[in-house]
Design a protein around this motif. Structure first.
Motif, PDB file in Angstrom:
ATOM      1  N   VAL A 182       5.196   4.853   2.221  1.00 28.21           N
ATOM      2  CA  VAL A 182       5.688   6.067   2.939  1.00 28.21           C
ATOM      3  C   VAL A 182       6.485   5.548   4.321  1.00 28.21           C
ATOM      4  O   VAL A 182       7.611   6.275   4.448  1.00 28.21           O
ATOM      5  CB  VAL A 182       4.518   6.945   3.245  1.00 28.21           C
ATOM      6  CG1 VAL A 182       4.787   8.189   4.375  1.00 28.21           C
ATOM      7  CG2 VAL A 182       3.754   7.509   1.988  1.00 28.21           C
TER       8      VAL A 182
ATOM      9  N   PHE B 169      -1.136  14.774   2.878  1.00 32.30           N
ATOM     10  CA  PHE B 169      -1.809  13.359   3.141  1.00 32.30           C
ATOM     11  C   PHE B 169      -0.626  12.240   2.698  1.00 32.30           C
ATOM     12  O   PHE B 169      -0.344  12.284   1.590  1.00 32.30           O
ATOM     13  CB  PHE B 169      -2.895  13.148   2.397  1.00 32.30           C
ATOM     14  CG  PHE B 169      -3.744  11.978   2.618  1.00 32.30           C
ATOM     15  CD1 PHE B 169      -4.398  11.739   3.522  1.00 32.30           C
ATOM     16  CD2 PHE B 169      -3.597  10.806   1.684  1.00 32.30           C
ATOM     17  CE1 PHE B 169      -4.942  10.414   4.009  1.00 32.30           C
ATOM     18  CE2 PHE B 169      -3.949   9.442   2.002  1.00 32.30           C
ATOM     19  CZ  PHE B 169      -4.698   9.438   3.051  1.00 32.30           C
ATOM     20  N   HIS B 170      -0.264  11.518   3.627  1.00 31.10           N
ATOM     21  CA  HIS B 170       0.603  10.394   3.357  1.00 31.10           C
ATOM     22  C   HIS B 170      -0.064   9.157   3.821  1.00 31.10           C
ATOM     23  O   HIS B 170       0.717   7.903   3.757  1.00 31.10           O
ATOM     24  CB  HIS B 170       1.799  10.563   4.224  1.00 31.10           C
ATOM     25  CG  HIS B 170       2.523  11.883   3.588  1.00 31.10           C
ATOM     26  ND1 HIS B 170       3.158  12.033   2.391  1.00 31.10           N
ATOM     27  CD2 HIS B 170       2.858  13.154   4.267  1.00 31.10           C
ATOM     28  CE1 HIS B 170       3.669  13.264   2.190  1.00 31.10           C
ATOM     29  NE2 HIS B 170       3.595  13.830   3.632  1.00 31.10           N
ATOM     30  N   GLY B 171      -1.071   8.921   4.257  1.00 37.35           N
ATOM     31  CA  GLY B 171      -1.779   7.612   4.575  1.00 37.35           C
ATOM     32  C   GLY B 171      -2.075   7.538   5.895  1.00 37.35           C
ATOM     33  O   GLY B 171      -2.421   8.708   6.543  1.00 37.35           O
TER      34      GLY B 171
ATOM     35  N   VAL C  83       2.808   8.825  -4.653  1.00 38.04           N
ATOM     36  CA  VAL C  83       1.399   7.733  -4.654  1.00 38.04           C
ATOM     37  C   VAL C  83       0.259   8.141  -5.656  1.00 38.04           C
ATOM     38  O   VAL C  83      -0.285   7.442  -6.460  1.00 38.04           O
ATOM     39  CB  VAL C  83       0.973   7.433  -3.216  1.00 38.04           C
ATOM     40  CG1 VAL C  83      -0.047   6.538  -3.264  1.00 38.04           C
ATOM     41  CG2 VAL C  83       2.206   6.836  -2.388  1.00 38.04           C
ATOM     42  N   GLN C  84       0.003   9.281  -5.258  1.00 37.57           N
ATOM     43  CA  GLN C  84      -1.199   9.835  -6.146  1.00 37.57           C
ATOM     44  C   GLN C  84      -0.673  10.697  -7.455  1.00 37.57           C
ATOM     45  O   GLN C  84      -1.497  10.544  -8.302  1.00 37.57           O
ATOM     46  CB  GLN C  84      -2.247  10.818  -5.381  1.00 37.57           C
ATOM     47  CG  GLN C  84      -3.343  11.098  -5.944  1.00 37.57           C
ATOM     48  CD  GLN C  84      -4.487  11.798  -4.948  1.00 37.57           C
ATOM     49  OE1 GLN C  84      -5.265  12.716  -5.385  1.00 37.57           O
ATOM     50  NE2 GLN C  84      -4.312  11.301  -3.738  1.00 37.57           N
TER      51      GLN C  84
ATOM     52  N   ASP D  55       6.499  11.942  -2.214  1.00 31.02           N
ATOM     53  CA  ASP D  55       5.571  11.049  -2.203  1.00 31.02           C
ATOM     54  C   ASP D  55       4.585  11.102  -3.388  1.00 31.02           C
ATOM     55  O   ASP D  55       3.707  12.146  -3.525  1.00 31.02           O
ATOM     56  CB  ASP D  55       4.505  11.438  -0.798  1.00 31.02           C
ATOM     57  CG  ASP D  55       3.338  10.302  -1.072  1.00 31.02           C
ATOM     58  OD1 ASP D  55       3.008   9.732  -1.904  1.00 31.02           O
ATOM     59  OD2 ASP D  55       2.647  10.356   0.395  1.00 31.02           O
TER      60      ASP D  55
ATOM     61  N   THR E 265       0.909  -1.189   0.004  1.00 32.43           N
ATOM     62  CA  THR E 265      -0.046   0.273  -0.004  1.00 32.43           C
ATOM     63  C   THR E 265       0.878   1.372   0.106  1.00 32.43           C
ATOM     64  O   THR E 265       1.954   1.029   0.349  1.00 32.43           O
ATOM     65  CB  THR E 265      -0.995   0.034   1.192  1.00 32.43           C
ATOM     66  OG1 THR E 265      -0.077   0.045   2.417  1.00 32.43           O
ATOM     67  CG2 THR E 265      -1.682  -1.282   1.338  1.00 32.43           C
ATOM     68  N   GLY E 266       0.220   2.440  -0.397  1.00 34.39           N
ATOM     69  CA  GLY E 266       1.057   3.455  -0.363  1.00 34.39           C
ATOM     70  C   GLY E 266       1.381   3.692   1.017  1.00 34.39           C
ATOM     71  O   GLY E 266       2.461   4.355   1.133  1.00 34.39           O
ATOM     72  N   ALA E 267       0.578   3.771   1.957  1.00 32.03           N
ATOM     73  CA  ALA E 267       1.207   4.068   3.590  1.00 32.03           C
ATOM     74  C   ALA E 267       2.237   3.364   3.617  1.00 32.03           C
ATOM     75  O   ALA E 267       3.331   3.837   4.238  1.00 32.03           O
ATOM     76  CB  ALA E 267       0.030   3.862   4.424  1.00 32.03           C
TER      77      ALA E 267
ATOM     78  N   LYS F 262      -0.657   3.055  -5.622  1.00 35.91           N
ATOM     79  CA  LYS F 262      -1.936   3.489  -6.378  1.00 35.91           C
ATOM     80  C   LYS F 262      -1.743   2.709  -7.951  1.00 35.91           C
ATOM     81  O   LYS F 262      -1.749   1.506  -8.055  1.00 35.91           O
ATOM     82  CB  LYS F 262      -2.257   4.913  -6.393  1.00 35.91           C
ATOM     83  CG  LYS F 262      -2.733   5.226  -4.802  1.00 35.91           C
ATOM     84  CD  LYS F 262      -3.558   6.489  -4.829  1.00 35.91           C
ATOM     85  CE  LYS F 262      -4.249   6.606  -3.532  1.00 35.91           C
ATOM     86  NZ  LYS F 262      -3.842   7.724  -2.827  1.00 35.91           N
TER      87      LYS F 262
ATOM     88  N   GLU G 123       4.142  15.992  -0.909  1.00 30.48           N
ATOM     89  CA  GLU G 123       3.722  15.681  -2.199  1.00 30.48           C
ATOM     90  C   GLU G 123       3.832  16.868  -3.077  1.00 30.48           C
ATOM     91  O   GLU G 123       3.919  17.781  -2.981  1.00 30.48           O
ATOM     92  CB  GLU G 123       2.231  15.686  -2.101  1.00 30.48           C
ATOM     93  CG  GLU G 123       1.670  14.491  -0.939  1.00 30.48           C
ATOM     94  CD  GLU G 123       0.358  15.028  -0.445  1.00 30.48           C
ATOM     95  OE1 GLU G 123      -0.729  14.710  -0.885  1.00 30.48           O
ATOM     96  OE2 GLU G 123       0.401  15.496   0.617  1.00 30.48           O
TER      97      GLU G 123
END
Ligand SMILES: *Cc1c(COP(=O)(O)O)cnc(C)c1O
Length: 399
Positions: free
Chosen positions: A109, A140-142, A227-228, A225, A104-106, A254, A192
């Protein structure tokens, strides 16, 4: 069972840790999803950019099925014949020397934070326990304890103390505050490159470059980050590429899983990645053959369909057209590539717009009350995009 029944069941048997739009998705293909009653919608959330390649892309589904018929999970106690091929492809795609696969993204991180803390001690010479990591507000990092410690969103944090020590938060886009926060114990800055959950906040031109230079000057790792924002979402393979502000570590997730399964990773050069030695980090599922096969197909689709260039071109059309919408409460439309948001006037309740969009056949979700993010799958054709823009404009005209 009807949509109403499914929603009632979620409410009764599920923890109430989400407040979803009242719509049930039962089928999906490309840029469209369908509810149990057969009504079709444009998907303009793409599972928070996990579905960049579109729902059930045939190449990704075929990779999933083929691999499922051969071998799915080995754990890292043994080698498997997919992971190395996947990591090689990911390194070539991203331009880094090594990768560490998670799910997962979290977790990506957390992996980056752990890498930075170890690097701080073993390479930079900070005393273990004294490492400091700088984060920026509205991030937002999870949802892990590390990630929520960095957050300043009250809902994410409330009553989860004690928080993880060693984090210092500075305002976003404030390079002076960031410079002032750096001490001899600072091991990393994490941010991010475009803040997604915060409402698609694009920093001023040059900010990422300034952060990169600040980190280099102070011997501090720069962690992006992505991820998104990664995997072509913003019109480049990764959002830092808009400013050529190459980070030392990238957090990825993601869309790496092609909208099919959770696949995440960090990438970095050997000089950083070497801090991990056997037993110092891991994941039962990380790098499993099924995930590796899916992720390879997910990367191939991004490259072969040139989804970076396509997202860039479609994003320009989106912002230009939506910018012309007759909407009294719209303040502006902002974003890069196909990661965009409409900002409404302060206090405006965007939830009602999301409900109206749903009724008109398009799914999008508001963030922070007065912002709606629009992030369709990157495979959206120009004709589909223009049709969706028509729906959005019609709905906006009522507000
Ligand atoms: C979604 C997201 C995460 C967390 O990913 P999960 O897979 O939900 O753990 C981390 N960082 C950013 C920027 C994200 O958008």
């Amino acid at each position: 069972m009807t949509s109403k029944d499914y929603i009632a069941m979620d409410e009764k048997f599920g923890a109430h840790n989400y407040h979803p739009l009242p719509v049930v998705i039962a089928r999906a293909e490309g840029v469209h999803v369908e509810d149990p009653e057969g009504k079709s919608y444009f998907d303009f959330l793409s599972a928070y950019s996990a579905v960049n390649q579109g729902h059930r892309h045939p190449r990704i589904i075929n990779a999933l099925i083929d691999q499922a018929n051969v071998c799915t999970l080995t754990s890292r106690a043994f080698h498997n014949d997919r992971m190395g091929l996947f990591l090689k492809k990911l390194c070539e795609f991203s331009g880094y020397e090594q990768a560490l696969p998670m799910n997962t993204g979290a977790e990506a991180v957390e992996t980056a934070l752990k890498a930075a803390r170890r690097w701080g001690v073993e390479i930079k010479g900070v005393k273990n326990g004294d490492q400091e990591i700088i984060c920026v507000q509205e991030n937002f990092h999870g949802r892990t304890l590390g990630a929520i410690t960095m957050s300043n969103d009250p809902d994410s944090r409330i009553n989860y103390g004690p928080y993880v020590p060693g984090f210092i938060s500075v305002p976003y886009e404030d390079i002076k505050a960031m410079a002032a926060a750096i001490t001899p114990n600072t091991v990393a800055v994490i941010l991010e490159p475009i803040q997604g959950e915060a409402g698609v906040c694009v920093p001023y031109a040059g900010y990422l470059k300034e952060v990169r230079e600040l980190c280099t000057k102070n011997n501090v790792l720069f962690i992006c980050d992505e991820v998104q924002t990664g995997f072509c979402r913003t019109g480049k393979r990764f959002a830092w590429m808009h400013e050529n502000a190459r980070p030392d570590i990238m957090c990825l997730g993601k869309a790496l899983g092609g909208g099919v399964m959770p696949v995440s990773a960090i990438v970095a050069d050997h000089a950083v990645m070497k801090v991990f030695t056997p037993g110092t980090h891991g994941s039962t599922f990380g790098g499993n053959p099924l995930a590796s096969a899916v992720a390879m197909a997910a990367l191939d689709v991004l490259v072969d369909e040139k989804l970076d260039e396509h997202a860039e071109a479609m994003g320009r059309i989106f912002r230009e057209e939506i910018g012309k919408a007759a909407c009294k409460n719209m303040v502006k439309v902002r974003g890069k590539g196909l990661l965009n948001a409409i900002l409404f006037t302060e206090g405006f309740d965007a939830w009602q717009v999301c409900l109206a969009l749903r009724d008109a056949g398009l799914l999008a979700k508001q963030t922070h009350g007065n912002i709606i993010r629009f992030a369709p799958p990157l495979v959206i054709s120009e004709a589909e995009l223009r049709q969706a823009i028509g729906i959005i404009k019609d709905v906006l005209a009522r507000y």
